[in-house]
Design an enzyme around this catalytic site. Sequence first.
Site, PDB file in Angstrom:
ATOM      1  N   CYS A 229      10.089   1.281   2.598  1.00 40.41           N
ATOM      2  CA  CYS A 229      11.169   0.039   3.128  1.00 40.41           C
ATOM      3  C   CYS A 229      12.516   0.571   3.372  1.00 40.41           C
ATOM      4  O   CYS A 229      13.336  -0.349   3.857  1.00 40.41           O
ATOM      5  CB  CYS A 229      10.870  -1.108   2.227  1.00 40.41           C
ATOM      6  SG  CYS A 229      11.065  -0.513   0.506  1.00 40.41           S
TER       7      CYS A 229
ATOM      8  N   GLU B 243      11.081  -2.717  12.101  1.00 43.01           N
ATOM      9  CA  GLU B 243      10.830  -1.952  10.904  1.00 43.01           C
ATOM     10  C   GLU B 243       9.508  -1.404  11.544  1.00 43.01           C
ATOM     11  O   GLU B 243       8.610  -1.895  11.728  1.00 43.01           O
ATOM     12  CB  GLU B 243      10.495  -2.410   9.545  1.00 43.01           C
ATOM     13  CG  GLU B 243      10.335  -1.593   8.542  1.00 43.01           C
ATOM     14  CD  GLU B 243      10.005  -2.264   6.997  1.00 43.01           C
ATOM     15  OE1 GLU B 243      10.492  -1.453   5.944  1.00 43.01           O
ATOM     16  OE2 GLU B 243       9.573  -3.255   7.041  1.00 43.01           O
TER      17      GLU B 243
ATOM     18  N   LYS C 276      -2.648  -8.526  -7.453  1.00 46.07           N
ATOM     19  CA  LYS C 276      -3.217  -8.193  -6.578  1.00 46.07           C
ATOM     20  C   LYS C 276      -2.854  -6.924  -5.857  1.00 46.07           C
ATOM     21  O   LYS C 276      -1.962  -6.997  -5.073  1.00 46.07           O
ATOM     22  CB  LYS C 276      -3.466  -9.151  -5.635  1.00 46.07           C
ATOM     23  CG  LYS C 276      -4.564  -9.143  -4.578  1.00 46.07           C
ATOM     24  CD  LYS C 276      -3.943  -9.719  -3.043  1.00 46.07           C
ATOM     25  CE  LYS C 276      -3.493  -8.829  -2.247  1.00 46.07           C
ATOM     26  NZ  LYS C 276      -4.207  -7.757  -1.551  1.00 46.07           N
TER      27      LYS C 276
ATOM     28  N   GLU D 263      10.510  -8.727  -2.202  1.00 46.00           N
ATOM     29  CA  GLU D 263      11.311  -7.284  -1.692  1.00 46.00           C
ATOM     30  C   GLU D 263      10.492  -6.911  -0.416  1.00 46.00           C
ATOM     31  O   GLU D 263       9.174  -6.678  -0.273  1.00 46.00           O
ATOM     32  CB  GLU D 263      11.055  -6.244  -2.807  1.00 46.00           C
ATOM     33  CG  GLU D 263      11.923  -5.131  -2.367  1.00 46.00           C
ATOM     34  CD  GLU D 263      11.333  -3.894  -1.717  1.00 46.00           C
ATOM     35  OE1 GLU D 263      11.614  -3.730  -0.488  1.00 46.00           O
ATOM     36  OE2 GLU D 263      10.636  -2.996  -2.109  1.00 46.00           O
TER      37      GLU D 263
ATOM     38  N   TRP E 127       0.968  -1.127  -0.013  1.00 45.36           N
ATOM     39  CA  TRP E 127      -0.009   0.028   0.061  1.00 45.36           C
ATOM     40  C   TRP E 127       0.743   1.262   0.002  1.00 45.36           C
ATOM     41  O   TRP E 127       0.366   2.333  -0.222  1.00 45.36           O
ATOM     42  CB  TRP E 127      -0.772  -0.091   1.168  1.00 45.36           C
ATOM     43  CG  TRP E 127      -0.229  -0.094   2.644  1.00 45.36           C
ATOM     44  CD1 TRP E 127      -0.201  -1.659   3.192  1.00 45.36           C
ATOM     45  CD2 TRP E 127       0.455   0.640   3.434  1.00 45.36           C
ATOM     46  NE1 TRP E 127       0.544  -1.547   4.447  1.00 45.36           N
ATOM     47  CE2 TRP E 127       0.887  -0.280   4.383  1.00 45.36           C
ATOM     48  CE3 TRP E 127       0.783   1.843   3.321  1.00 45.36           C
ATOM     49  CZ2 TRP E 127       1.845   0.403   5.484  1.00 45.36           C
ATOM     50  CZ3 TRP E 127       1.501   2.616   4.385  1.00 45.36           C
ATOM     51  CH2 TRP E 127       2.318   1.778   5.294  1.00 45.36           C
ATOM     52  N   ASN E 128       2.260   1.205   0.145  1.00 40.27           N
ATOM     53  CA  ASN E 128       3.082   2.400   0.628  1.00 40.27           C
ATOM     54  C   ASN E 128       3.341   3.207  -0.649  1.00 40.27           C
ATOM     55  O   ASN E 128       3.301   4.319  -0.635  1.00 40.27           O
ATOM     56  CB  ASN E 128       4.065   2.166   1.432  1.00 40.27           C
ATOM     57  CG  ASN E 128       4.926   1.349   0.921  1.00 40.27           C
ATOM     58  OD1 ASN E 128       4.766   0.331   0.129  1.00 40.27           O
ATOM     59  ND2 ASN E 128       6.417   1.426   1.038  1.00 40.27           N
TER      60      ASN E 128
END
Length: 475
Positions: free
Chosen positions: A279, A379, A170, A245, A146-147
């Site tokens: 990320c 994270e 998706k 990733e 989503w980011n």
Amino acid sequence: MRNYTKQYINGAWVESESGKTIDVVNPATEEVFGCIAKGNQADVDKAVQAAKEVYVSFRHTPVEERQAMLGRIIEAYKARKQDLIDVMTLELGTPVTKSEKVHYEMGLKHFQAAYDALETFEFEERRGDNLIVKEAIGVAGLVTPWNFPTNQTSLKLAAAFAAGAPVVLKPSEMTPFAAIILAEIFDEAGVPKGVFNLVNGDGEGVGTPLSQHPDVRMMSFTGSGGTGSKIMAEASKDFKKVSLELGGKSPFILLDDADLDEAVQAAVAKVVNNTGQVCTAGTRTLVPEHLKDAFLEKAATEMAKVKVGDPQLSETEVGPIVSEKQYNQVQTYIQKGIDEGAALVYGGLGKPEGLTTGYFAKPTIFADVDNQMTIAQEEIFGPVMSVITYKNLDEAIQIANDTKYGLAGYVYGKDHEKLKKLARSIEAGTVIINKAPRTPDLPFGGYKQSGIGREWGDYGIEEFLEVKAIAGFYQ
């Protein structure tokens, strides 16, 4: 209300087999502003079948045709610029200026990079009387986060199209509308039926059956390590190729000869960019011991300048966290930092003053952070900086690499030999020196638990290819 309750399968918008929907919430207002289909196994089956039926023909299309298709996509993408900006500001909460200058532009650059890569990409190589051929792997399942609603989808789609691999996408159910616009762009650009298929839904309903489907030859995923592990486990059952990733906990290493004002600006930007939901965010800021106090003073001043608020306003620099769940996660990490003994220098728990509605978090700085603390190892995905001091270059390298992740690293200073030593010593897929731009033709991916494989440009195309050796082809 933006209601898109159909799936895009085999070149047409069709009703979802589930008949169920998912609400999409604007994180700046906490209000539902649209809904999408909640796809299921039957939707996935239809999409995979459509891709499978065109796989052989698409694989054998001339490179020039695929490049021309990418060229048409680029033009259609440009024509939908304002629509993409508007929808990303609504669904992600990214400030409108960032939606344009970062999100929109990054998506465009990936299609352009794939187009450019096909100018010189070699799909065949002769060795004596023999031929080595690189050909599309088959139906690829793409699961995106989503980011970065355009960046993460575009880089995978552009590479797959360039390689000749049909796909089933998706996107995240939290930011699905940019992908819906991409489907409309591909339709406008004349992407052949079945080459691109979009199935909206959640991980359980769509992501899992896509990973399990026997006719899917490859899964390309960007997201959390936990979800990546599940996808890899499902894909391993029939030996699908997997490209992952995943997360990062990237170090930003400040040398003692750096221009402190410039370095502070760069360090803060690496933390607050996209509300910290990146990320590759440089959230572990490594500072020489003797510069600690000066750095912290300037960093707090710089952080105070960051304008957090309504993403629709042009002066806003940082918007909300994407969802209530993610906001609460950021708050939990800030509390852990306090509980584990880190010194709260700026920000902290709760929302910025004056913001009562929306999932807004305070940009935060912690000092006296030990690299073994939770906030230094996990994270956070929020605008939280952990300042860690080091005595010498070797210790900085040890701290930088003392993490399960290895996605990115940043080094800032003037001594070129030290900068080069750091760049070569950091265990990460990308290292950026000072303000060097990161162009989309450079490979992107991680070491260790940050992922498997590489994306962007020609390296991204390679992920969607198999290698075939034909002995005696020229005899």
